[in-house]
Design a protein around this motif. Structure first.
Motif, PDB file in Angstrom:
ATOM      1  N   PHE A  32     -25.411 -42.947  -1.329  1.00 41.62           N
ATOM      2  CA  PHE A  32     -26.482 -42.086  -2.218  1.00 41.62           C
ATOM      3  C   PHE A  32     -25.348 -41.263  -3.265  1.00 41.62           C
ATOM      4  O   PHE A  32     -24.377 -41.298  -2.822  1.00 41.62           O
ATOM      5  CB  PHE A  32     -26.607 -41.108  -1.456  1.00 41.62           C
ATOM      6  N   GLY A  33     -25.676 -41.014  -5.022  1.00 38.70           N
ATOM      7  CA  GLY A  33     -24.896 -40.047  -5.142  1.00 38.70           C
ATOM      8  C   GLY A  33     -23.662 -40.946  -5.632  1.00 38.70           C
ATOM      9  O   GLY A  33     -22.587 -40.783  -6.598  1.00 38.70           O
ATOM     10  N   VAL A  34     -23.408 -42.873  -5.848  1.00 40.63           N
ATOM     11  CA  VAL A  34     -22.449 -43.327  -6.601  1.00 40.63           C
ATOM     12  C   VAL A  34     -22.185 -43.479  -7.701  1.00 40.63           C
ATOM     13  O   VAL A  34     -21.259 -44.197  -7.661  1.00 40.63           O
ATOM     14  CB  VAL A  34     -22.501 -44.685  -4.832  1.00 40.63           C
ATOM     15  N   GLY A  35     -23.267 -43.005  -7.907  1.00 43.57           N
ATOM     16  CA  GLY A  35     -23.119 -43.463  -9.498  1.00 43.57           C
ATOM     17  C   GLY A  35     -24.450 -44.051 -10.441  1.00 43.57           C
ATOM     18  O   GLY A  35     -23.738 -44.845 -11.894  1.00 43.57           O
ATOM     19  N   LYS A  36     -24.831 -44.744 -10.364  1.00 39.54           N
ATOM     20  CA  LYS A  36     -26.192 -45.361 -10.298  1.00 39.54           C
ATOM     21  C   LYS A  36     -26.867 -45.434 -11.212  1.00 39.54           C
ATOM     22  O   LYS A  36     -26.559 -45.968 -12.602  1.00 39.54           O
ATOM     23  CB  LYS A  36     -26.540 -45.441  -9.221  1.00 39.54           C
ATOM     24  N   THR A  37     -27.080 -44.057 -11.095  1.00 42.04           N
ATOM     25  CA  THR A  37     -27.929 -43.255 -13.066  1.00 42.04           C
ATOM     26  C   THR A  37     -27.130 -43.417 -13.689  1.00 42.04           C
ATOM     27  O   THR A  37     -27.507 -43.993 -14.663  1.00 42.04           O
ATOM     28  CB  THR A  37     -28.481 -42.745 -12.856  1.00 42.04           C
ATOM     29  N   THR A  38     -25.874 -43.189 -13.646  1.00 39.92           N
ATOM     30  CA  THR A  38     -24.866 -42.933 -14.474  1.00 39.92           C
ATOM     31  C   THR A  38     -24.934 -44.110 -15.474  1.00 39.92           C
ATOM     32  O   THR A  38     -24.073 -44.524 -16.674  1.00 39.92           O
ATOM     33  CB  THR A  38     -23.716 -42.241 -14.174  1.00 39.92           C
TER      34      THR A  38
ATOM     35  N   ASN B 138     -16.376 -46.411  -8.220  1.00 43.17           N
ATOM     36  CA  ASN B 138     -16.436 -45.517  -8.757  1.00 43.17           C
ATOM     37  C   ASN B 138     -15.199 -44.463  -8.189  1.00 43.17           C
ATOM     38  O   ASN B 138     -14.692 -44.110  -7.313  1.00 43.17           O
ATOM     39  CB  ASN B 138     -17.725 -44.996  -8.860  1.00 43.17           C
ATOM     40  N   CYS B 139     -15.216 -44.770  -9.168  1.00 40.44           N
ATOM     41  CA  CYS B 139     -13.031 -44.112  -9.518  1.00 40.44           C
ATOM     42  C   CYS B 139     -13.156 -42.606  -9.879  1.00 40.44           C
ATOM     43  O   CYS B 139     -13.493 -41.673 -10.764  1.00 40.44           O
ATOM     44  CB  CYS B 139     -11.937 -44.413  -9.888  1.00 40.44           C
ATOM     45  N   PHE B 140     -14.045 -42.124  -8.405  1.00 42.70           N
ATOM     46  CA  PHE B 140     -14.643 -40.225  -8.835  1.00 42.70           C
ATOM     47  C   PHE B 140     -13.455 -39.088  -9.122  1.00 42.70           C
ATOM     48  O   PHE B 140     -12.865 -38.219  -9.932  1.00 42.70           O
ATOM     49  CB  PHE B 140     -15.744 -40.281  -8.114  1.00 42.70           C
TER      50      PHE B 140
ATOM     51  N   ASP C 234     -15.531 -46.445 -13.939  1.00 44.42           N
ATOM     52  CA  ASP C 234     -15.952 -45.095 -14.105  1.00 44.42           C
ATOM     53  C   ASP C 234     -17.166 -45.377 -14.612  1.00 44.42           C
ATOM     54  O   ASP C 234     -16.949 -46.322 -15.861  1.00 44.42           O
ATOM     55  CB  ASP C 234     -15.001 -44.682 -14.985  1.00 44.42           C
ATOM     56  N   ALA C 235     -18.149 -45.200 -13.648  1.00 42.08           N
ATOM     57  CA  ALA C 235     -19.249 -45.522 -14.642  1.00 42.08           C
ATOM     58  C   ALA C 235     -20.122 -44.611 -15.660  1.00 42.08           C
ATOM     59  O   ALA C 235     -20.592 -45.566 -16.231  1.00 42.08           O
ATOM     60  CB  ALA C 235     -20.760 -44.801 -13.485  1.00 42.08           C
ATOM     61  N   ARG C 236     -19.187 -43.982 -16.214  1.00 41.10           N
ATOM     62  CA  ARG C 236     -19.074 -43.205 -17.230  1.00 41.10           C
ATOM     63  C   ARG C 236     -19.098 -44.054 -18.442  1.00 41.10           C
ATOM     64  O   ARG C 236     -19.118 -43.709 -19.372  1.00 41.10           O
ATOM     65  CB  ARG C 236     -18.970 -42.003 -17.161  1.00 41.10           C
TER      66      ARG C 236
HETATM   67  N1  LIG Z   1     -15.400 -38.606 -11.792  1.00 40.75           N
HETATM   68  C1  LIG Z   1     -16.459 -39.770 -12.159  1.00 40.75           C
HETATM   69  N2  LIG Z   1     -17.932 -38.984 -11.582  1.00 40.75           N
HETATM   70  C2  LIG Z   1     -19.009 -39.634 -11.670  1.00 40.75           C
HETATM   71  C3  LIG Z   1     -19.436 -40.865 -12.408  1.00 40.75           C
HETATM   72  N3  LIG Z   1     -20.461 -41.828 -11.833  1.00 40.75           N
HETATM   73  C4  LIG Z   1     -20.965 -40.782 -11.676  1.00 40.75           C
HETATM   74  N4  LIG Z   1     -20.229 -39.731 -11.229  1.00 40.75           N
HETATM   75  C5  LIG Z   1     -20.729 -38.100 -11.322  1.00 40.75           C
HETATM   76  O1  LIG Z   1     -21.071 -38.098 -10.166  1.00 40.75           O
HETATM   77  C6  LIG Z   1     -22.866 -37.846  -9.727  1.00 40.75           C
HETATM   78  C7  LIG Z   1     -23.869 -38.509  -8.946  1.00 40.75           C
HETATM   79  O2  LIG Z   1     -23.127 -39.454  -9.917  1.00 40.75           O
HETATM   80  P1  LIG Z   1     -25.663 -40.267 -10.050  1.00 40.75           P
HETATM   81  O3  LIG Z   1     -25.198 -41.538 -11.525  1.00 40.75           O
HETATM   82  O4  LIG Z   1     -26.673 -39.211 -10.017  1.00 40.75           O
HETATM   83  O5  LIG Z   1     -25.359 -41.077  -8.610  1.00 40.75           O
HETATM   84  P2  LIG Z   1     -26.690 -41.825  -7.979  1.00 40.75           P
HETATM   85  O6  LIG Z   1     -26.170 -43.361  -7.698  1.00 40.75           O
HETATM   86  O7  LIG Z   1     -27.617 -42.111  -9.527  1.00 40.75           O
HETATM   87  O8  LIG Z   1     -27.149 -41.046  -7.579  1.00 40.75           O
HETATM   88  P3  LIG Z   1     -28.714 -40.906  -6.547  1.00 40.75           P
HETATM   89  O9  LIG Z   1     -29.963 -41.508  -7.050  1.00 40.75           O
HETATM   90  O10 LIG Z   1     -28.688 -39.605  -6.413  1.00 40.75           O
HETATM   91  O11 LIG Z   1     -28.083 -41.442  -5.572  1.00 40.75           O
HETATM   92  C8  LIG Z   1     -23.305 -36.978 -11.429  1.00 40.75           C
HETATM   93  O12 LIG Z   1     -22.848 -36.124 -11.811  1.00 40.75           O
HETATM   94  C9  LIG Z   1     -21.644 -37.836 -12.041  1.00 40.75           C
HETATM   95  O13 LIG Z   1     -21.808 -37.642 -13.512  1.00 40.75           O
HETATM   96  C10 LIG Z   1     -17.499 -41.753 -12.049  1.00 40.75           C
HETATM   97  O14 LIG Z   1     -17.315 -42.619 -12.614  1.00 40.75           O
HETATM   98  N5  LIG Z   1     -16.354 -40.934 -11.891  1.00 40.75           N
END
Ligand SMILES: Nc1nc2c(ncn2[C@@H]2O[C@H](COP(=O)(O)OP(=O)(O)OP(=O)(O)O)[C@@H](O)[C@H]2O)c(=O)[nH]1
Ligand SMILES: [Mg+2]
Lengths: 121, 196
Positions: free
Chosen positions: B22-28, B138-140, B168-170
């Motif tokens: 959860f929230g690990v950056g998949k969508t990003t 993912n290096c948050f 960095d997923a971005r």
């Molecule tokens: N600093 C940083 N933030 C990130 C990175 N990847 C994603 N984020 C942020 O982390 C948050 C969650 O990213 P999502 O891409 O929504 O994660 P997800 O895995 O799709 O989340 P769920 O679908 O809810 O499980 C967002 O606010 C992103 O902007 C990264 O590599 N570095």
């Protein structure tokens, strides 16, 4: 976990409800990663339900669209989308291209072509 | 009219999965590399009940709508269109979902080193099904606190050669590197099989 259903019982129930009692077999060949392409030009759409026309205009040749993309753009869930696309295919309005099979996706030359192309995007 | 006949073969679809807790950056990640704006595909899944109800022999069913991220990259020279599927966060549902796995080339498993355990189910799932994957850490917090070796051993990866990449997923180049690492792995695997 008790027997993990491949095609969940709930999905089947819902399909039945959705299709108003019609027991159309799900189109096994249409999966989320299948590409669907319109097989007829727009001037042949006249008289078709507007939902069908919307789908057809989404998947114009040459590229067509993934079943998953059509579902997302139509704001429909996957299973009803597959049913709808199956009906369009039965009527010759669309054709599909299935994802590559394992024998093909483990081909080293194909993988190298994909890698080289990815490196340039 | 060209294109509407059945002879046109176009490009062949292939699929890569993006998984992780959860929230690990998949969508990003999907958003970063896809050639189209991110889309969400929904499906309704039913899970047979497990837990307290079972003690009383009552079967409970949970119906849940799961949403996948969808993206694509058309690789014209390779003759393929690469579909990316960001798998839903609720692993207990996608475990039951073979259609997601069937035909996939491989996967990227994203981990957040502050919450490694959240990505264990994805690792277990792909290992048990034999789907090749690379790990993207993912290096948050900007700087990664752990080395790839530390992450590899903390995840108890069955294949000790599994690539672990800091990303960095971005960042597009990071995401592309992760895909290339996956392809390198698949190529090495396919070449080894061919040599036998
Ligand atoms: N600093 C940083 N933030 C990130 C990175 N990847 C994603 N984020 C942020 O982390 C948050 C969650 O990213 P999502 O891409 O929504 O994660 P997800 O895995 O799709 O989340 P769920 O679908 O809810 O499980 C967002 O606010 C992103 O902007 C990264 O590599 N570095
Ligand atoms: Mg997400």
């Amino acid at each position: 976990m008790t027997e993990a259903p491949r095609r969940g019982g709930g999905r089947r129930t819902r399909l039945y409800a959705l299709t108003d009692g019609r027991t159309t077999a799900p189109h096994a060949s249409l999966t989320m990663d299948t590409t669907v392409t319109a097989a007829v030009p727009p001037d042949a759409y006249d008289g078709l339900p507007s939902e069908w026309q919307a789908v057809l205009s989404l998947c114009m040749p040459p590229n067509g669209r993934a079943v998953a993309e059509i579902a997302a753009r139509m704001h429909m869930r996957l299973t009803p989308t597959i049913l709808l696309l199956g009906e369009l295919e039965d009527r010759g309005l669309v054709r599909h291209r299935s994802p590559l099979e394992e024998a093909e996706t483990t081909n080293v030359h194909l993988l190298m072509r994909i890698r080289d192309n990815l490196a340039r995007i | 009219m060209p294109g509407y006949d059945t002879s046109a073969q176009d490009v062949a679809p292939v699929k890569i999965l993006v998984a992780g807790g959860f929230g690990v950056g998949k969508t990003t990640l999907v958003e970063t590399i896809s050639e189209i704006e991110p889309l969400r595909t929904e499906e309704r899944l039913t899970a047979a009940g497990v837990g307290v109800d079972d003690l009383e022999g009552i079967e409970s069913k949970t119906v849940t709508t799961v949403a996948m991220d969808f993206g694509r990259i058309t690789l014209t020279d390779a003759g393929v269109v690469l579909y990316l599927f960001g798998t839903p966060g609720q692993e207990r549902f996608w475990f039951m979902w073979d259609d997601l796995l069937n035909g996939a080339l491989g996967a990227i498993v994203l981990v957040d080193t502050r919450r490694l355990d959240r990505s264990f189910p994805a690792v277990d799932f792909f290992e048990s099904r034999g789907l090749p994957f690379v790990v993207g850490a993912n290096c948050f917090h900007g700087e990664q606190l752990y080395s790839p070796e530390e992450i590899r051993s903390a995840l108890h990866l069955r294949n000790p050669d599994t690539p672990v990449l800091m990303l960095d997923a971005r960042t597009r180049t990071d995401v592309r590197s992760a895909l290339l690492a996956l392809l390198d792995m698949l190529i090495a695997k396919a070449a080894a099989v061919e040599r036998v």
